[in-house]
Write a protein that holds these residues in place. Sequence first.
Motif, PDB file in Angstrom:
ATOM      1  N   LEU A 130       0.805  -1.212   0.000  1.00 46.06           N
ATOM      2  CA  LEU A 130       0.000   0.000   0.000  1.00 46.06           C
ATOM      3  C   LEU A 130       0.840   1.264   0.000  1.00 46.06           C
ATOM      4  O   LEU A 130       0.477   2.258  -0.633  1.00 46.06           O
ATOM      5  N   GLY A 131       1.955   1.255   0.743  1.00 40.24           N
ATOM      6  CA  GLY A 131       2.740   2.475   0.904  1.00 40.24           C
ATOM      7  C   GLY A 131       3.125   3.136  -0.401  1.00 40.24           C
ATOM      8  O   GLY A 131       2.804   4.324  -0.625  1.00 40.24           O
ATOM      9  N   PRO A 132       3.793   2.431  -1.321  1.00 39.81           N
ATOM     10  CA  PRO A 132       4.194   3.082  -2.577  1.00 39.81           C
ATOM     11  C   PRO A 132       2.995   3.564  -3.396  1.00 39.81           C
ATOM     12  O   PRO A 132       3.043   4.669  -3.959  1.00 39.81           O
ATOM     13  N   ALA A 133       1.934   2.758  -3.469  1.00 37.00           N
ATOM     14  CA  ALA A 133       0.782   3.137  -4.281  1.00 37.00           C
ATOM     15  C   ALA A 133       0.099   4.380  -3.728  1.00 37.00           C
ATOM     16  O   ALA A 133      -0.256   5.303  -4.476  1.00 37.00           O
ATOM     17  N   LEU A 134      -0.086   4.446  -2.409  1.00 39.43           N
ATOM     18  CA  LEU A 134      -0.777   5.589  -1.826  1.00 39.43           C
ATOM     19  C   LEU A 134       0.083   6.841  -1.842  1.00 39.43           C
ATOM     20  O   LEU A 134      -0.426   7.957  -2.027  1.00 39.43           O
ATOM     21  N   ALA A 135       1.393   6.691  -1.627  1.00 36.97           N
ATOM     22  CA  ALA A 135       2.282   7.860  -1.673  1.00 36.97           C
ATOM     23  C   ALA A 135       2.238   8.497  -3.060  1.00 36.97           C
ATOM     24  O   ALA A 135       2.110   9.720  -3.197  1.00 36.97           O
ATOM     25  N   ALA A 136       2.323   7.661  -4.104  1.00 39.99           N
ATOM     26  CA  ALA A 136       2.278   8.197  -5.464  1.00 39.99           C
ATOM     27  C   ALA A 136       0.900   8.763  -5.777  1.00 39.99           C
ATOM     28  O   ALA A 136       0.773   9.814  -6.418  1.00 39.99           O
ATOM     29  N   ALA A 137      -0.136   8.095  -5.316  1.00 41.67           N
ATOM     30  CA  ALA A 137      -1.493   8.567  -5.586  1.00 41.67           C
ATOM     31  C   ALA A 137      -1.750   9.903  -4.910  1.00 41.67           C
ATOM     32  O   ALA A 137      -2.442  10.774  -5.465  1.00 41.67           O
ATOM     33  N   GLY A 138      -1.211  10.086  -3.712  1.00 39.35           N
ATOM     34  CA  GLY A 138      -1.392  11.357  -3.024  1.00 39.35           C
ATOM     35  C   GLY A 138      -0.788  12.506  -3.815  1.00 39.35           C
ATOM     36  O   GLY A 138      -1.408  13.577  -3.970  1.00 39.35           O
ATOM     37  N   GLN A 139       0.411  12.297  -4.317  1.00 38.59           N
ATOM     38  CA  GLN A 139       1.053  13.344  -5.125  1.00 38.59           C
ATOM     39  C   GLN A 139       0.231  13.648  -6.382  1.00 38.59           C
ATOM     40  O   GLN A 139       0.072  14.795  -6.775  1.00 38.59           O
ATOM     41  N   GLU A 140      -0.311  12.604  -6.994  1.00 42.51           N
ATOM     42  CA  GLU A 140      -1.079  12.809  -8.219  1.00 42.51           C
ATOM     43  C   GLU A 140      -2.396  13.521  -7.926  1.00 42.51           C
ATOM     44  O   GLU A 140      -2.845  14.356  -8.714  1.00 42.51           O
ATOM     45  N   TRP A 141      -3.004  13.197  -6.783  1.00 44.40           N
ATOM     46  CA  TRP A 141      -4.233  13.889  -6.392  1.00 44.40           C
ATOM     47  C   TRP A 141      -3.975  15.394  -6.258  1.00 44.40           C
ATOM     48  O   TRP A 141      -4.769  16.220  -6.728  1.00 44.40           O
ATOM     49  N   LEU A 142      -2.883  15.743  -5.607  1.00 45.20           N
ATOM     50  CA  LEU A 142      -2.580  17.166  -5.436  1.00 45.20           C
ATOM     51  C   LEU A 142      -2.368  17.845  -6.777  1.00 45.20           C
ATOM     52  O   LEU A 142      -2.801  18.987  -6.998  1.00 45.20           O
ATOM     53  N   ALA A 143      -1.697  17.132  -7.680  1.00 47.16           N
ATOM     54  CA  ALA A 143      -1.486  17.707  -9.008  1.00 47.16           C
ATOM     55  C   ALA A 143      -2.816  17.895  -9.732  1.00 47.16           C
ATOM     56  O   ALA A 143      -3.053  18.932 -10.375  1.00 47.16           O
ATOM     57  N   VAL A 144      -3.700  16.906  -9.633  1.00 47.28           N
ATOM     58  CA  VAL A 144      -5.003  17.002 -10.284  1.00 47.28           C
ATOM     59  C   VAL A 144      -5.797  18.173  -9.717  1.00 47.28           C
ATOM     60  O   VAL A 144      -6.413  18.954 -10.449  1.00 47.28           O
ATOM     61  N   LEU A 145      -5.759  18.328  -8.402  1.00 48.22           N
ATOM     62  CA  LEU A 145      -6.506  19.428  -7.778  1.00 48.22           C
ATOM     63  C   LEU A 145      -5.915  20.780  -8.137  1.00 48.22           C
ATOM     64  O   LEU A 145      -6.625  21.794  -8.161  1.00 48.22           O
ATOM     65  N   ASP A 146      -4.622  20.808  -8.414  1.00 44.77           N
ATOM     66  CA  ASP A 146      -3.981  22.061  -8.849  1.00 44.77           C
ATOM     67  C   ASP A 146      -4.256  22.351 -10.309  1.00 44.77           C
ATOM     68  O   ASP A 146      -3.852  23.406 -10.818  1.00 44.77           O
ATOM     69  N   GLY A 147      -4.910  21.418 -11.004  1.00 45.79           N
ATOM     70  CA  GLY A 147      -5.204  21.609 -12.422  1.00 45.79           C
ATOM     71  C   GLY A 147      -4.120  21.108 -13.331  1.00 45.79           C
ATOM     72  O   GLY A 147      -4.182  21.330 -14.554  1.00 45.79           O
ATOM     73  N   THR A 148      -3.117  20.422 -12.776  1.00 46.47           N
ATOM     74  CA  THR A 148      -2.009  19.913 -13.589  1.00 46.47           C
ATOM     75  C   THR A 148      -2.247  18.425 -13.835  1.00 46.47           C
ATOM     76  O   THR A 148      -1.742  17.563 -13.113  1.00 46.47           O
ATOM     77  N   VAL A 149      -3.041  18.128 -14.856  1.00 47.20           N
ATOM     78  CA  VAL A 149      -3.399  16.740 -15.146  1.00 47.20           C
ATOM     79  C   VAL A 149      -2.558  16.240 -16.307  1.00 47.20           C
ATOM     80  O   VAL A 149      -2.653  16.751 -17.422  1.00 47.20           O
ATOM     81  N   GLU A 150      -1.714  15.260 -16.026  1.00 55.09           N
ATOM     82  CA  GLU A 150      -0.958  14.574 -17.079  1.00 55.09           C
ATOM     83  C   GLU A 150      -1.574  13.184 -17.231  1.00 55.09           C
ATOM     84  O   GLU A 150      -1.327  12.294 -16.412  1.00 55.09           O
ATOM     85  N   PRO A 151      -2.387  12.982 -18.254  1.00 49.80           N
ATOM     86  CA  PRO A 151      -3.177  11.751 -18.363  1.00 49.80           C
ATOM     87  C   PRO A 151      -2.376  10.467 -18.264  1.00 49.80           C
ATOM     88  O   PRO A 151      -2.802   9.520 -17.598  1.00 49.80           O
ATOM     89  N   ASP A 152      -1.218  10.411 -18.934  1.00 48.58           N
ATOM     90  CA  ASP A 152      -0.459   9.159 -18.891  1.00 48.58           C
ATOM     91  C   ASP A 152       0.041   8.869 -17.474  1.00 48.58           C
ATOM     92  O   ASP A 152       0.032   7.729 -17.009  1.00 48.58           O
ATOM     93  N   ARG A 153       0.450   9.921 -16.755  1.00 48.06           N
ATOM     94  CA  ARG A 153       0.918   9.711 -15.384  1.00 48.06           C
ATOM     95  C   ARG A 153      -0.243   9.322 -14.468  1.00 48.06           C
ATOM     96  O   ARG A 153      -0.094   8.500 -13.565  1.00 48.06           O
ATOM     97  N   VAL A 154      -1.416   9.931 -14.686  1.00 48.15           N
ATOM     98  CA  VAL A 154      -2.596   9.555 -13.898  1.00 48.15           C
ATOM     99  C   VAL A 154      -2.919   8.082 -14.106  1.00 48.15           C
ATOM    100  O   VAL A 154      -3.200   7.343 -13.152  1.00 48.15           O
ATOM    101  N   LEU A 155      -2.845   7.629 -15.352  1.00 41.36           N
ATOM    102  CA  LEU A 155      -3.145   6.226 -15.628  1.00 41.36           C
ATOM    103  C   LEU A 155      -2.161   5.291 -14.941  1.00 41.36           C
ATOM    104  O   LEU A 155      -2.545   4.264 -14.384  1.00 41.36           O
ATOM    105  N   VAL A 156      -0.901   5.634 -14.981  1.00 42.44           N
ATOM    106  CA  VAL A 156       0.106   4.788 -14.321  1.00 42.44           C
ATOM    107  C   VAL A 156      -0.161   4.719 -12.818  1.00 42.44           C
ATOM    108  O   VAL A 156      -0.117   3.643 -12.200  1.00 42.44           O
TER     109      VAL A 156
END
Length: 799
Positions: free
Chosen positions: A649-675
């Motif tokens: 869980l640790g690696p998946a949630l740590a990366a997901a948290g960073q991506e959530w913040l990016a999405v909320l900031d409006g910085t959506v990189e679709p390929d990175r979100v998918l990964v």
Amino acid sequence: MPTIVEELLSAQLRELLAGIDTRPEDPVRVILSGPPGHGKSTMLTAIGRHYRAAGVPVIDRAALSGATSAAGAAVLLDDADTLTPAAAEVLVHLAGETSRLVLTHTPGAAGALFTALATAEARHLRLAPWTADDVVRFARDVLGRSLTGEQAVKVQRATAGIPRLVTRCLVLPAADELIDQLRAELDGLGEPALTYLVAAGIGGEHDVELLATVLDQARDDVPAVVAGIRAAGLLAADDIVPPLVARAVRDHVTPGRRLAVLVRMLEARLASGQPVLPIARELRSLGASGDLPRAGLEAAAAEAVADDPALAADLYAAATREGSSVQRLAPAWARAAVLAGQLDTALRLGAELLSAAAPEARAEGALLTGTIIARRGDLAHGAELLRWSGDPGAQRLADLAEIALGQVVPDDEPPSPPLSAYAHVAGRLLEGIRTSVSRRPDAALATLLGAADSAAATSVDHLLPDSPAALAAFVALHAGEFELAHGVLTRARADERHTLLLGWTALLAGDLGAAAAHRMAVRRQEVVLAPRDELLLRGLELGLARRGETPAAVRGHWNTAYEAMMRQPVDLFTLLPLGELLVAAARLGEGFRVAMHHDRARALLERHGSPPLWTTWLTWSAFHAAIAGGDPETARRSLTSFDPAAGRLGPALAAAGQEWLAVLDGTVEPDRVLVTADSLYRAGLRWDAARLAGQAAIRLTDRAAMVSLLRAAKRFTHGTSVPEERVAVTPAEPPVLTTREREIGRLLVAGHIYREIGEQLHISGKTVEHHVGRIRAKLGVTDRRTLTTVLSGLLGDDG
């Protein structure tokens, strides 16, 4: 009485009749057996009818005395075992002259005559009781009545399928009339037969020694009594008393006579150490009192504990009302109460022991009361009592409780002599939980699973503050081992706590339908849950409401969940529901109400060095609570608590948290979100993966990228990972909506409700709902807010 239809006969009997019709000259040598009332005489009559129709003379019982030769004839004898010696001699002579011989007899009644006639070529056919399907066919084809399957089963069970009783049961208009007829038949049986029926009616039919004692006869005289009842057609196969006959016996035999028979049975069974449960239950229904019935209640309660603990608890209670010592029965009674979920009763029994004069009884009371209090969720008080009891196993469980409360318990246990099964399981549980806070979740799980197996094998679950299966499941859930948690819980004894944890397993893994089903299974039972389980239930309801994207439902469940949290102290085993309360409180603007509990949980974990196993889910919940509360800085700080190298869980949630913040900031990189979303899915977090992809999609302006992410979210929801070779976003065509779906979509975006849309388009609200369901399926979204956002992007100015 109506004639049995030949279609009800067995395949062998139907084949016999068909053979007589087509080849009446063929040799036939058949012995029909079956208890009285099963249709032997009816069958023999049918055979005679078929032979006569084929032109074959028939020698039956009435013609036997005048017969001098059987050449060319068929010899058909009913109840041949009852022939006089002279008639039997004639039968043997005739049997030697004919190739067609059919005899009937009652099992167990055959003697030398059948030994002589049952040659190797003779076929033995046994008439079996009727099935429920047979009852339906008989009612339809003979009586012209239509029976439901449920009605047929009821008749079949009441009569044990005895054709004679089935026929009378269906012909007579009222059950009481049939009972009266049976009572009249009982009058002619005599006292020994009635005594036998009373004893056999509660399970004594195969105990010849018991029957001899009850009948006050020699052992060798018992078969004659049974034969008389059997001949009356009142016994099923194996001499079982059909329920209908048993009811007639209860109505016919006075309570005093029944009581005398039951007391003699009980005395004999207690003296020989045999089971007494059916006898004790019957005595209880008759209101029997005295030392012997009381001893029977105690013995019956001990028998019932494993299969029906609620009944055992009731029997112990009945014994104490008759004068048995509460303190003497308290340990066994409490075990039954715990297994039956009657924790209040068990707690009262523990308090009774705590006030006893004998030190041993007080120690037993401390062990019992501490176990129940801890089981209700108060680990601190429970640990205090467990430690006071002085039991080696209880000491280990007290240590476990203190670890769950955040205390650091040194592992300095001295070597001990061989332990009881209870102490052994307690030690394994302590070792497993201690290991879980020392960064070794795999070892903790192995130890706890072993403890669960040991507890199941030794039946010590009732002595433990929590079941080993539940503790193993908590560790497995915090480690993200959802399949393992599901496996250990489904193998464990079914109860409310295990069902709730199955709901949590499904919730965290993203199977919301299964989670809701487990939640409903507990709600339907309408039981009063212990505070710790009430918190699990209310947290599960909040989690389902949040994941269903229904803010009104979250608010509807908030007050009961908050109350449940206030009634339950924070420990390691309350962190999952606490996490759901954190997110719900933030969404409702109630974060201040759970801050104290969050602080206590963090302090508890910090005293253990913030073990990743127990910290990860709470951190993830705190992260989402900060997002819901519009506090991105707190969300960023919470991400520093993740250990990227901790488990799956640790690696998946740590990366997901960073991506959530990016999405909320409006910085959506679709390929990175998918990964990142795919890593969540591979960690078992289907809903979290789908939500990240879906929320990123609705913030995109590029239609192809948005649709690609929405399709990925749909795949995650339905349990399909994004193939690695297709992780990068590829151009995709938007889903094709029909003209009607586009019309409805534009009105949804404009804020209209289903009824208003229907009025504008001249269709019903139900039709609108149907179309919206199709749109949701095409777009892979579930909540209305996301749906309108996606439709707005898809439809644009199309019009």
